[in-house]
Design a protein around this motif. Structure first.
Motif, PDB file in Angstrom:
ATOM      1  N   GLN A   1       0.850  -1.158  -0.180  1.00 49.27           N
ATOM      2  CA  GLN A   1       0.076  -0.072   0.028  1.00 49.27           C
ATOM      3  C   GLN A   1       0.850   1.149  -0.029  1.00 49.27           C
ATOM      4  OE1 GLN A   1      -2.327  -1.220   3.310  1.00 49.27           O
ATOM      5  NE2 GLN A   1      -0.824  -0.610   4.853  1.00 49.27           N
ATOM      6  N   ASP A   2       0.311   2.116  -0.356  1.00 48.18           N
ATOM      7  CA  ASP A   2       1.129   3.595  -0.417  1.00 48.18           C
ATOM      8  C   ASP A   2      -0.192   4.745  -0.166  1.00 48.18           C
ATOM      9  OD1 ASP A   2      -0.253   4.837  -3.130  1.00 48.18           O
ATOM     10  OD2 ASP A   2       0.505   2.895  -3.766  1.00 48.18           O
ATOM     11  N   ARG A   3       0.511   5.830  -0.022  1.00 48.76           N
ATOM     12  CA  ARG A   3      -0.297   7.204  -0.072  1.00 48.76           C
ATOM     13  C   ARG A   3      -0.111   7.931  -1.378  1.00 48.76           C
ATOM     14  NH1 ARG A   3      -4.549   6.865   3.009  1.00 48.76           N
ATOM     15  NH2 ARG A   3      -3.846   6.146   5.244  1.00 48.76           N
ATOM     16  N   GLY A   4      -1.077   8.306  -2.196  1.00 45.71           N
ATOM     17  CA  GLY A   4      -1.050   8.820  -3.523  1.00 45.71           C
ATOM     18  C   GLY A   4      -2.128   9.227  -3.913  1.00 45.71           C
ATOM     19  N   PRO A   5      -2.284   9.403  -5.367  1.00 46.03           N
ATOM     20  CA  PRO A   5      -3.669   9.718  -5.977  1.00 46.03           C
ATOM     21  C   PRO A   5      -4.333   8.682  -6.372  1.00 46.03           C
ATOM     22  CG  PRO A   5      -1.954   9.570  -7.753  1.00 46.03           C
ATOM     23  CD  PRO A   5      -1.168   9.516  -6.341  1.00 46.03           C
ATOM     24  N   GLY A   6      -4.274   7.387  -6.122  1.00 41.49           N
ATOM     25  CA  GLY A   6      -4.667   6.309  -6.530  1.00 41.49           C
ATOM     26  C   GLY A   6      -5.365   5.932  -7.810  1.00 41.49           C
ATOM     27  N   ILE A   7      -6.107   5.285  -8.184  1.00 42.18           N
ATOM     28  CA  ILE A   7      -6.381   4.875  -9.563  1.00 42.18           C
ATOM     29  C   ILE A   7      -7.933   5.096  -9.687  1.00 42.18           C
ATOM     30  CG2 ILE A   7      -6.646   3.096 -11.237  1.00 42.18           C
ATOM     31  CD1 ILE A   7      -4.249   1.830 -10.274  1.00 42.18           C
ATOM     32  N   ALA A   8      -8.515   5.543 -10.733  1.00 42.76           N
ATOM     33  CA  ALA A   8      -9.938   5.758 -10.990  1.00 42.76           C
ATOM     34  C   ALA A   8     -10.733   4.265 -10.897  1.00 42.76           C
ATOM     35  CB  ALA A   8     -10.315   6.183 -12.459  1.00 42.76           C
ATOM     36  N   ALA A   9     -11.874   4.525 -10.263  1.00 41.06           N
ATOM     37  CA  ALA A   9     -12.430   2.977 -10.076  1.00 41.06           C
ATOM     38  C   ALA A   9     -12.748   2.390 -11.343  1.00 41.06           C
ATOM     39  CB  ALA A   9     -13.872   3.389  -9.215  1.00 41.06           C
ATOM     40  N   ASP A  10     -12.775   3.003 -12.520  1.00 40.16           N
ATOM     41  CA  ASP A  10     -13.224   2.056 -13.454  1.00 40.16           C
ATOM     42  C   ASP A  10     -11.968   1.684 -14.219  1.00 40.16           C
ATOM     43  OD1 ASP A  10     -12.294   4.611 -14.361  1.00 40.16           O
ATOM     44  OD2 ASP A  10     -13.533   5.075 -16.153  1.00 40.16           O
ATOM     45  N   CYS A  11     -10.934   2.082 -13.796  1.00 32.64           N
ATOM     46  CA  CYS A  11      -9.646   1.458 -14.227  1.00 32.64           C
ATOM     47  C   CYS A  11      -8.789   0.371 -13.415  1.00 32.64           C
ATOM     48  CB  CYS A  11      -8.630   2.705 -14.546  1.00 32.64           C
ATOM     49  SG  CYS A  11      -9.205   3.711 -15.687  1.00 32.64           S
ATOM     50  N   LEU A  12      -9.699   0.066 -12.044  1.00 32.44           N
ATOM     51  CA  LEU A  12      -8.862  -1.000 -11.329  1.00 32.44           C
ATOM     52  C   LEU A  12      -8.742  -2.382 -11.836  1.00 32.44           C
ATOM     53  CD1 LEU A  12     -10.551   0.114  -8.051  1.00 32.44           C
ATOM     54  CD2 LEU A  12      -8.131   0.593  -8.501  1.00 32.44           C
ATOM     55  N   GLU A  13      -9.529  -2.570 -12.664  1.00 27.88           N
ATOM     56  CA  GLU A  13      -9.350  -3.918 -13.327  1.00 27.88           C
ATOM     57  C   GLU A  13      -8.595  -3.909 -14.615  1.00 27.88           C
ATOM     58  OE1 GLU A  13      -9.860  -7.248 -12.858  1.00 27.88           O
ATOM     59  OE2 GLU A  13      -9.958  -6.576 -10.858  1.00 27.88           O
ATOM     60  N   ARG A  14      -8.823  -2.608 -15.476  1.00 24.32           N
ATOM     61  CA  ARG A  14      -8.051  -2.447 -16.785  1.00 24.32           C
ATOM     62  C   ARG A  14      -6.645  -2.549 -16.676  1.00 24.32           C
ATOM     63  NH1 ARG A  14     -10.275   1.861 -20.582  1.00 24.32           N
ATOM     64  NH2 ARG A  14      -9.062   0.773 -21.939  1.00 24.32           N
ATOM     65  N   VAL A  15      -6.073  -2.120 -15.547  1.00 22.91           N
ATOM     66  CA  VAL A  15      -4.527  -1.954 -15.496  1.00 22.91           C
ATOM     67  C   VAL A  15      -4.051  -3.363 -15.346  1.00 22.91           C
ATOM     68  CG1 VAL A  15      -4.602   0.250 -14.079  1.00 22.91           C
ATOM     69  CG2 VAL A  15      -4.736  -1.971 -12.942  1.00 22.91           C
ATOM     70  N   PHE A  16      -4.599  -4.330 -15.353  1.00 21.38           N
ATOM     71  CA  PHE A  16      -4.215  -5.580 -15.302  1.00 21.38           C
ATOM     72  C   PHE A  16      -4.187  -6.211 -16.846  1.00 21.38           C
ATOM     73  CE2 PHE A  16      -5.787  -5.589 -11.086  1.00 21.38           C
ATOM     74  CZ  PHE A  16      -4.394  -6.004 -10.324  1.00 21.38           C
ATOM     75  N   GLU A  17      -4.828  -5.676 -17.711  1.00 23.61           N
ATOM     76  CA  GLU A  17      -4.665  -5.985 -19.326  1.00 23.61           C
ATOM     77  C   GLU A  17      -3.273  -5.671 -19.879  1.00 23.61           C
ATOM     78  OE1 GLU A  17      -7.713  -3.881 -21.246  1.00 23.61           O
ATOM     79  OE2 GLU A  17      -9.337  -4.508 -19.852  1.00 23.61           O
ATOM     80  N   ALA A  18      -2.831  -6.500 -20.479  1.00 27.71           N
ATOM     81  CA  ALA A  18      -1.685  -6.314 -21.069  1.00 27.71           C
ATOM     82  C   ALA A  18      -1.470  -5.092 -22.072  1.00 27.71           C
ATOM     83  CB  ALA A  18      -1.131  -7.466 -21.986  1.00 27.71           C
ATOM     84  N   PHE A  19      -0.269  -4.256 -21.924  1.00 22.80           N
ATOM     85  CA  PHE A  19      -0.045  -3.116 -22.558  1.00 22.80           C
ATOM     86  C   PHE A  19      -0.826  -1.928 -22.154  1.00 22.80           C
ATOM     87  CE2 PHE A  19       1.474  -6.657 -25.305  1.00 22.80           C
ATOM     88  CZ  PHE A  19       2.921  -6.332 -25.080  1.00 22.80           C
ATOM     89  N   PHE A  20      -1.916  -2.054 -21.108  1.00 22.44           N
ATOM     90  CA  PHE A  20      -2.667  -0.918 -20.814  1.00 22.44           C
ATOM     91  C   PHE A  20      -2.019  -0.054 -19.869  1.00 22.44           C
ATOM     92  CE2 PHE A  20      -5.686   1.077 -18.060  1.00 22.44           C
ATOM     93  CZ  PHE A  20      -6.393   1.576 -18.770  1.00 22.44           C
ATOM     94  N   ARG A  21      -1.844   1.262 -20.143  1.00 21.69           N
ATOM     95  CA  ARG A  21      -1.306   2.134 -19.328  1.00 21.69           C
ATOM     96  C   ARG A  21      -2.097   3.342 -18.937  1.00 21.69           C
ATOM     97  NH1 ARG A  21       4.224   3.615 -22.095  1.00 21.69           N
ATOM     98  NH2 ARG A  21       2.814   3.756 -23.805  1.00 21.69           N
ATOM     99  N   LEU A  22      -1.845   3.706 -17.778  1.00 17.43           N
ATOM    100  CA  LEU A  22      -2.655   4.970 -17.407  1.00 17.43           C
ATOM    101  C   LEU A  22      -2.255   6.070 -18.005  1.00 17.43           C
ATOM    102  CD1 LEU A  22      -3.530   4.279 -13.568  1.00 17.43           C
ATOM    103  CD2 LEU A  22      -5.096   4.252 -15.404  1.00 17.43           C
ATOM    104  N   GLU A  23      -1.137   6.454 -18.268  1.00 19.06           N
ATOM    105  CA  GLU A  23      -0.426   7.339 -19.032  1.00 19.06           C
ATOM    106  C   GLU A  23      -0.348   7.268 -20.425  1.00 19.06           C
ATOM    107  OE1 GLU A  23       3.163   8.871 -17.645  1.00 19.06           O
ATOM    108  OE2 GLU A  23       2.744   7.884 -15.328  1.00 19.06           O
TER     109      GLU A  23
END
Length: 446
Positions: free
Chosen positions: A374-396
């Motif tokens: 765990q960390d302290r930071g901006p977190g991730i948008a709720a609709d992206c919490l699962e998408r970040v596990f997709e291959a080659f998907f990046r928030l940036e």
């Protein structure tokens, strides 16, 4: 195997037949135990009249009552009665309540009574209990035509009817349980071996095939599993060889591009080319590492998970990064240490890169092992919490390796955790930050 139809066979050793035979044998055994109990109860509860101790008392009491006056016999019969033997005097035979089973006396018992009472011309009747709660009895006709009745309780195992029925039920249940346990071992053992083989293959792709044993349906399932296992092993071997060739073929032109870039006179263009080559090299390395993933082929072993996590914390501390650790000082776990170290390291890298105050928590409940990064930071948008596990998907949107990576780290981490029978999920922390929760099957302890 038995033949049926035209050229077709039906297997004898099947699960259906074993279930049917188990039920049949359980019923037959229960009936046999019940019959044995009834037989033993009959011998014990209904002994011969000579073994009840009634004959000696009959002879002595009959002599006393026959010598007394008629008007005193009723009172005397009540006086000589005891808890274990009852004596009654009747003036008329029809006043006597007779049991269901009445016998004409014969043999040594009857001769002994007649001889002792000198009653060769008088009637003598005996009766036995119709059930284990009944009574033995003897009817003797006196010289004046009146009757004496002697009765005593039969033996009934020293138990009332309720406990005796409970004994029968327990015997039936025990016999059924014994037969069922013996029969179901035939089914349970191959299923257990099958399950162990499947679990072994889940943690080691090089595991040997499962021996096909047991009934026909189970053997067919094991053979199908072995065929699937062989196909997967062949696929993994071919994929590894193919990726090794791709790695060699892709790195060669990138090396030539970098060498040719050395001859570019425009320094700005040269640096741009070098950055592109470095980024392509990093992407190729990451992709090949993800698809090859030597951690997935690692053999499972027992190791100290708490010490492994503490080693990670020390490594980051050497780099000047403080990572808090909360958990036991020692925790033996059976799994893949290299894979779990890679998972937690990847999660910590993300926590350090995108947040602050990174920490690791190791704990467990009754069934699972929990690792929280765990960390302290901006977190991730709720609709992206699962998408970040997709291959080659990046928030940036940036393709800069120093900020966004190539989008394969979390995909590889989840794959490693899943292959160890666990789960990896992300959630936002209250107050800001992110929690990466790794749940693993509980296989170890302090």
């Amino acid at each position: 195997m038995t033949r049926f139809g035209a050229g077709r066979y039906r297997p004898r050793d099947t699960v259906a037949r074993w279930i049917a035979l188990t039920v049949l044998m359980a019923m037959l055994t229960a009936l046999a135990f019940n019959a044995l109990f009834v037989k033993l109860a009959g011998v014990w509860a209904y002994p011969p009249l000579s073994e009840t101790g009634l004959l000696e008392k009959i002879i002595s009491i009959s002599r006393v009552l026959e010598a007394s006056e008629s008007r005193q016999r009723g009172r005397l019969a009540a006086v000589v009665s005891e808890p274990d033997i009852l004596v009654a005097w009747y003036t008329d035979y029809h006043d006597i309540v007779l049991p269901k089973i009445v016998k004409t006396p014969h043999g040594e018992e009857a001769q002994a009574i007649r001889r002792a009472l000198n009653m060769s011309n008088r009637r003598l009747e005996t009766y036995e209990p119709a059930d284990s709660d009944g009574r033995y009895g003897v009817l003797i006709q006196l010289t004046d035509g009146t009757w004496l009745e002697f009765s005593t309780a039969s033996r009934s195992w020293g138990l009332d009817e309720g406990p005796r029925r409970l004994i029968v039920i327990v015997l039936v249940l025990l016999s059924t349980a014994v037969v069922t346990l013996i029969a179901t071992r035939r089914l349970a053992r191959p299923l257990q071996q099958f399950a162990q083989g499947a679990r072994r293959f889940g943690v080691d792709f090089r595991a040997p095939p499962v021996e096909p044993v047991g009934p026909h349906e189970i053997r067919q399932a094991i053979l199908a599993f072995n065929a699937m296992q062989a196909q997967l092993q062949h696929f993994i071997k071919d994929r590894t060889q193919m990726l090794a060739a791709i790695s060699h073929d892709l790195r060669t032109p990138l090396t030539r591009m970098r060498l040719r870039g050395e001859f570019i006179e425009d320094e700005e263009q040269q640096q741009r080319l070098f950055r592109d080559v470095d980024e392509m090299q990093a992407m190729i390395n990451s992709a090949l590492e993800f698809f090859r993933d030597d951690a997935r082929l690692e053999e499972a072993t027992s190791f100290d998970l708490a010490e492994l996590l503490q080693t990670l914390v020390d490594d980051y501390r050497d780099l000047g990064i403080e990572v808090d650790f909360a958990g036991p000082s020692r925790w033996v776990y059976f799994g893949r240490p290299l894979g779990l170290k890679r998972v937690v390291g990847n999660l910590l890298d993300n926590a350090i890169k995108y947040g602050s105050e990174p920490s690791i928590v190791l704990e467990s409940d009754s069934e699972r092992l929990l690792i929280r990064v765990q960390d302290r930071g901006p977190g991730i948008a709720a609709d992206c919490l699962e998408r970040v596990f997709e291959a080659f998907f990046r928030l940036e949107s940036s393709r800069n390796k120093s900020t966004g990576g190539v989008g394969l780290g979390l995909s590889a981490a989840r794959a490693i955790v899943l292959e160890q029978g666990g789960t990896l999920t992300l959630s936002n922390r209250a107050g800001g930050g992110l929690v990466a929760l790794v749940l693993l099957p509980f296989q170890g302890g302090l």
